[in-house]
Design a protein around this motif. Structure first.
Motif: not given
Length: 232
Positions: A73, A90, A69, A55, A65-66
């Protein structure tokens, strides 16, 4: 057929791709004639030995962060779809992997190439295990059946340092700008993140080019088959 894959142990796409590649080879009609060889490529040289979270690394690179991800992800989902089981791209800490690759080179010389690379990927992405300091790596060496004293000597002496550097340099000469970078028979390059079907198609294409079928421009004529039957 030889497939070389340049990777870093802490590269999130690499951990997923090495499993996807093995699964693709298993589907290939000539799987028993395919050899996968891992090559070293350090993507974050110069990291502090205490490491940094994925992170924080992403935030330092200017990502939100979006955004992080949205990129990582799906990698976790893809790895688990390939059968990894609990892939963490992550929620982990990264660190410098120069000694890590030197241990992997030593393990290769000791006949534990695939065992060492697979165990290293599993440890890092399944349990967020940190494997880059001397003591961490010596302990890992013992777990995969290597002599810990010998492993310590190898890492302290930096016996494999130049070999690891040369692997990365060779990958860069062939076109690698990052990892994973995959080359089939030293001629055909594939970037990271492609799906399994793409790997299978690539292997089939290379196989067909290297094993062309003979043409029969003057006809087949009369033949006898392996069952003893003859067609005339």
């Amino acid at each position: 057929m030889q497939i070389e894959m340049w990777s870093d142990i802490i590269c999130p796409i690499c951990g997923m791709t090495q499993l996807r590649l093995r699964n693709a080879v298993a589907e290939f009609e000539h799987a028993d004639e395919v050899e996968i060889i891992h090559r070293s490529f350090q993507v974050h040289p110069g990291m502090a030995p205490e490491g940094i979270t994925q992170t924080q690394l992403s935030l330092n690179a200017g990502m939100t962060r979006k955004q992080m991800n949205s990129i990582l992800r799906p990698v976790e989902v893809a790895a688990d779809e390939e059968g990894f089981g609990g892939y963490h791209a992550i929620d982990r800490t990264l660190g410098p992997t120069d000694l890590t690759h030197e241990l992997l080179a030593y393990a290769t010389d000791q006949g534990k190439h695939h065992e060492a690379w697979t165990a290293m990927f599993n440890a890092h992405f399944r349990t967020n295990r940190q494997l880059w300091t001397l003591e961490q790596l010596v302990g890992f060496a013992g777990e995969i059946g290597l002599d810990e004293d010998d492993a310590r000597e190898v890492l302290v002496s930096r016996r494999y340092k130049r070999q690891v550097e040369q692997e990365q340099e060779r990958g860069q000469r062939m076109g690698a700008h990052g990892t994973p970078f995959i080359v089939i028979d030293e001629k055909y390059a594939i970037g990271g993140g492609v799906d399994k079907a793409t790997f299978v198609r690539a292997m089939r294409q290379v196989w067909d080019e290297n094993h062309p079928a003979l043409s029969m421009p003057f006809g087949e004529g009369d033949q006898c088959g392996p069952d003893g039957a003859c067609a005339v």
